[in-house]
Design a protein around this motif. Structure first.
Motif, PDB file in Angstrom:
ATOM      1  N   THR A 199      -5.095  -2.341  -4.560  1.00  0.00           N
ATOM      2  CA  THR A 199      -4.023  -1.418  -4.198  1.00  0.00           C
ATOM      3  C   THR A 199      -2.701  -1.818  -4.845  1.00  0.00           C
ATOM      4  O   THR A 199      -1.943  -0.966  -5.338  1.00  0.00           O
ATOM      5  CB  THR A 199      -3.850  -1.381  -2.661  1.00  0.00           C
ATOM      6  OG1 THR A 199      -5.071  -0.932  -2.068  1.00  0.00           O
ATOM      7  CG2 THR A 199      -2.718  -0.463  -2.252  1.00  0.00           C
ATOM      8  N   MET A 218      -0.770   4.635  -3.669  1.00  0.00           N
ATOM      9  CA  MET A 218      -0.627   3.418  -2.854  1.00  0.00           C
ATOM     10  C   MET A 218      -0.739   3.692  -1.358  1.00  0.00           C
ATOM     11  O   MET A 218      -1.500   2.992  -0.664  1.00  0.00           O
ATOM     12  CB  MET A 218       0.676   2.691  -3.180  1.00  0.00           C
ATOM     13  CG  MET A 218       0.856   1.404  -2.368  1.00  0.00           C
ATOM     14  SD  MET A 218       2.214   0.349  -2.926  1.00  0.00           S
ATOM     15  CE  MET A 218       1.533  -0.336  -4.424  1.00  0.00           C
ATOM     16  N   ASN A 275      -4.402   4.213  -0.560  1.00  0.00           N
ATOM     17  CA  ASN A 275      -5.200   2.984  -0.549  1.00  0.00           C
ATOM     18  C   ASN A 275      -4.846   2.077   0.631  1.00  0.00           C
ATOM     19  O   ASN A 275      -5.713   1.388   1.174  1.00  0.00           O
ATOM     20  CB  ASN A 275      -5.025   2.233  -1.865  1.00  0.00           C
ATOM     21  CG  ASN A 275      -5.763   2.901  -3.018  1.00  0.00           C
ATOM     22  OD1 ASN A 275      -6.819   3.509  -2.821  1.00  0.00           O
ATOM     23  ND2 ASN A 275      -5.208   2.813  -4.217  1.00  0.00           N
ATOM     24  N   CYS A 334      -7.130   0.223   3.506  1.00  0.00           N
ATOM     25  CA  CYS A 334      -6.996  -1.206   3.831  1.00  0.00           C
ATOM     26  C   CYS A 334      -6.919  -1.431   5.344  1.00  0.00           C
ATOM     27  O   CYS A 334      -7.501  -2.388   5.871  1.00  0.00           O
ATOM     28  CB  CYS A 334      -5.747  -1.787   3.166  1.00  0.00           C
ATOM     29  SG  CYS A 334      -5.855  -1.949   1.373  1.00  0.00           S
TER      30      CYS A 334
END
Length: 529
Positions: free
Chosen positions: A411, A485, A488, A492
């Protein structure tokens, strides 16, 4: 001993058990068969005290808990009282053999699984080209991948029931036939206005996938010995991952980003014809080569599983039992989070790479290839490690934590402007993320033994499809609105949750206990006729 016809004795116990022959030790010390069977085993009873093929089968605590009709330990016949098969009699479940055909079977399965996985990702890997050719939105092309996930959910239970009822060969034939049919249907969609035809072909392939995804652990258990099952499961999953890898690599090469619609249709037709030919060849090989099961059980656990098979066993009650298993429920959630994140990344990878590196369709495919190839390597290494160490909980937890670390690094480096860095970080993430998939299958079989492998694998895959749809739609919307971002980071967070939940799963390795506690009469590898 139970005398059975090896061609009729199925894993689900669909054929009734034959009358038991009770052997009394002769003066010479050898067991002989009595002329009249002392006890007949009625079809509704899975194990009668006098027909136990495994002297200590009910001593295993997890078996006794799940088989209400199994014999009480105190009523089991002593080992010396088991009859030996006559020279002309059918198979003896106390004989443990592995078949040389086992590797042919698992590689053939791996082949048509590869073909089906290729068809899943062939649109997503060149998302922008198919958008232009058919004149549809990116979301419409995403649904060509997500239909695989959506179809699986309602069809899991019917197909799992068919697996128990009709066996491996029927499921293999059906899956490979549908995969072949879907590939040929797509050849009728080579005009821009025929997008509904390509959707139909993809839906047929998605139905085929339901007959494929839950098979690896079942094939491994039915055909492979106790020290090979994890490796065999990894090889079976390997085919699916290889298909995804080829699906990332080949479409960008075969279908260039050109403006001429007629030339574009020609290039798409080449890809469709190749995959249809391969699917047809694999279907023919399945008809010729794929067998239901080996002549003898390959492991103690599988022999015991055959012995405990009941024709009256309730399929729904088996599902209820696995959902009462808290460790398995936790694994369903954690597996779904991991596999769902992988499905979302695979579907949206082309869009994410093109946003940061315009015109790099080919390299976007190569990044996807790197993720999957690294994951295949991780899967094989994990399988070999599990066969040697049997550390299912520890290995699964470590791989999950490293998946989170890999995803975070990927990421943070995707938008740096250096493609070679993306290749490295994506490959590292893929090694653990896709390497986790066969670990989940094998851990599930351990936690739910002696329940059917088809049920445990199928429920894991349903979880993966549900989370895959949620993550693909959500991450796609986040990417369109806020960038790659935040999208992602969204994954996460959920992967971190999965790693935390994995830590609470207890290593209740029931199949391993059965392999240790059940007596074994092992013979060398057999030669198939």
């Amino acid at each position: 001993m139970v005398n059975e016809d090896p061609n009729q004795h199925e894993r689900d116990g669909s054929s009734a058990q034959e009358p038991a022959l009770w052997a009394e030790p002769s003066a010479s010390g050898k067991a002989s068969e009595s002329a009249e069977p002392s006890v007949s085993a009625p079809p509704s009873v899975s194990i009668h005290p006098s027909v136990s093929t495994q002297p200590s089968s009910s001593a295993h605590p997890c078996v006794a808990a799940h088989q209400s009709s199994s014999a009480h330990p105190s009523t089991l016949a002593p080992a010396g009282g088991l009859a030996h098969p006559s020279s002309s009699g059918p198979e003896d479940l106390s004989v443990i053999k592995v078949s040389k055909r086992r590797w042919v079977v698992v590689l053939l399965f791996s082949g048509y699984s590869m073909c089906n996985a290729f068809q899943w990702i062939q649109y997503g890997s060149i998302n922008n080209i198919f958008m232009k050719f058919y004149g549809v939105s990116a979301f419409a092309i995403d649904w060509l991948s997500m239909c695989y996930m959506l179809t699986y959910i309602p069809l899991l239970l019917p197909v799992a029931w068919l697996l128990e009822k009709f066996g491996l060969r029927t499921i293999a034939l059906t899956g490979s036939a549908l995969n072949c049919l879907g590939a040929w249907v797509k050849l009728g969609s080579l005009k821009p206005h025929l997008f509904p035809v390509t959707v139909l072909g993809q839906v047929v392939c998605s139905v085929a996938q339901v007959f494929i995804l839950g098979m690896p652990s079942r094939i491994a258990s039915v055909w492979f010995g106790a020290n090979e099952v994890s490796t065999a499961c990894s090889v079976a999953v390997f085919g699916n991952q290889l298909g995804i890898a080829i699906g990332f690599l080949v479409p960008p090469v075969l279908v260039p980003n050109i403006e001429d619609q007629d030339k574009l249709a020609y290039h798409i037709s080449i890809m469709f014809y190749i995959i249809a030919g391969v699917a047809t060849l694999l279907f023919i090989l399945v008809i010729i080569v794929f067998k239901e099961k080996p002549k003898h059980p390959p492991s103690r656990a599988q022999s015991l599983s055959y012995a405990l098979a009941s024709p009256d066993a309730s399929y729904l009650s088996s599902i209820v039992r696995v959902f009462k298993n808290l460790n398995f429920v936790l694994l369903i959630i954690t597996y779904g989070l991991n596999a769902g994140a992988f499905y979302a990344l695979s579907t949206l990878l082309n869009r994410m790479v093109i946003l940061h590196y315009p015109g790099e369709e080919v390299n976007a495919g190569r990044i996807g290839l790197t993720i999957v190839i690294a994951g295949m390597l991780g899967a094989v290494i994990s399988g070999i490690w599990l066969d040697r160490s049997k550390t299912y909980k520890e290995t699964t937890l470590v791989v999950y934590i490293m998946t989170v670390v890999g995803m975070v690094v990927y990421t943070l480096t995707l938008n740096l402007g250096y493609l070679w860095v993306v290749f490295i970080t994506a490959g590292t993430m893929g090694f653990f993320m896709t390497g986790y998939l066969p670990l989940g299958f094998e851990f599930a079989v351990e936690l739910t033994y002696p329940e059917s492998e088809g049920i445990s694998s199928g429920l894991l895959n349903v979880s993966a499809q549900v989370f895959g749809i949620i993550f693909t739609i959500s991450q796609g919307q986040i990417i369109d609105s806020y960038g790659t971002m935040p999208g992602n980071i969204f994954l996460c967070v959920f992967l971190t949750l999965g790693a935390a939940l994995t830590a609470f799963i207890k290593a209740d390795l029931r199949r391993q206990k059965a392999n240790k506690e059940t007596p074994e009469n092992k013979l060398p590898e057999e030669e198939e006729e």
